[in-house]
Scaffold this motif. Structure first.
Motif: not given
Length: 329
Positions: A91-96
């Protein structure tokens, strides 16, 4: 160590916890060229090198440790935490960063929902808190989901990352709730031991990562190596120690508010270190989520404190009557 220094140690431990968890998304973003499974496996592998010796030396009850190691339910908890780590990294690699941390922070609301499904009664303040938190999450998610439905690839990635944060919070809640249910049955694995077991299962992701082809499988530069080490030590092993230590030395109401504070500290860290300005959706939804989680957490901690105060007052009255009886003799 003198007794008056305990609050200082607890405060330092709590500060380390907040810093470590706030920096998680930063390290992950600096490792964005790596496969998220490889990042998770490397993270828990580094943490295992720290946690395994600590769990051996600091585990007070070796018999309880052996009971935990042979319990399938405890291994199920470790697997829940492994899924949490994996989904959070992706998730951290996709969204702020701020948006993901906000979604993960809904874990206490999930726990309350689990308790209600199990038949436990909930007071009005907690129900209101869950409602506030879910309303804030909907506000934060709506713009990216709306953009994703129109074919905006950037919005689609943000939406998937934010929803991934929501899923990560769900598995974190499963871990917390499952651990409390095990404690009711007399199975209480130490924090270091449980983290070490989680790290052990997480190493299995190294076997899966080569088949996903989502990025490199190992750090290729000294900067990436440093980020991986920091992710494992500063944002995994150290916060686990800090949370356990602060829970022993500080009032529960202080420790409980780590969760509501993290979205803001993580947002500031991402703004300063990544140049990532928190999105407007975060600014609009975060106040509702944080206020809701505060309502969820606050009654429980206040009740504990009030019950302890009441118990202490009763004990004092009993001792006074007992001493008066001795005087009459």
């Amino acid at each position: 160590m003198s007794r008056d220094r305990f609050p200082l140690v607890g405060t330092l431990a709590l500060g380390l916890t907040v810093i470590g968890f706030s920096m998680t998304g930063i390290w992950v973003r600096w490792l964005i060229a790596l496969d998220p499974l490889a990042v998770t496996a490397g993270r828990v592998g580094v943490a295992l090198l720290v946690l395994a010796p600590a769990s051996w030396w600091l585990e007070p009850d070796r018999a309880a440790a052996w009971q935990a190691l042979t319990s399938l339910r405890v291994h199920g908890l470790a697997l829940c935490m492994t899924v949490f780590f994996t989904v959070a990294v992706a998730s951290f690699q996709l969204a702020p960063v701020s948006l993901v941390v906000l979604m993960v922070g809904l874990a206490p609301a999930w726990v309350l929902i689990f308790q209600r499904i199990a038949g436990q009664s909930l007071d009005g303040r907690r129900v209101l808190g869950v409602g506030f938190a879910l309303f804030g999450a909907a506000i934060a998610l709506l713009p990216s989901i709306r953009g994703a439905t129109t074919g905006d690839e950037g919005a689609y990635g943000v939406a998937m990352g934010a929803l991934g944060g929501l899923v990560a919070g769900f598995f974190n809640a499963c871990f917390v709730y499952g651990r409390s249910r095990l404690a009711e049955r007399g199975v209480r694995p130490g924090a270091f031991l449980l983290a070490a077991m989680t790290s052990f299962w997480g190493l299995g992701l190294f076997l899966v990562a080569p088949f996903t082809q989502l990025g490199a499988l190992a750090p290729r530069t000294s900067f990436e190596v440093g980020s991986m080490l920091a992710l494992g030590v500063i944002s995994t092993a150290a916060p686990l120690w800090g949370l356990g230590t602060s829970s022993r030395l500080l009032p529960p109401v202080v420790v409980a508010f780590v969760g509501p504070v993290l979205p803001f500290t993580a947002a500031v860290a991402a703004w300063v270190l990544l140049g990532e300005v928190p999105p407007l959706a975060f600014a609009l939804g975060a106040p509702f989520v944080v206020a809701g989680i505060a309502l969820v957490v606050w009654p429980r901690t206040v009740t504990i404190r009030e019950s302890r105060s009441t118990s202490s007052a009763i004990d004092r009255r009993k001792r006074t009557r007992w001493m008066s009886g001795l005087g009459d003799r």
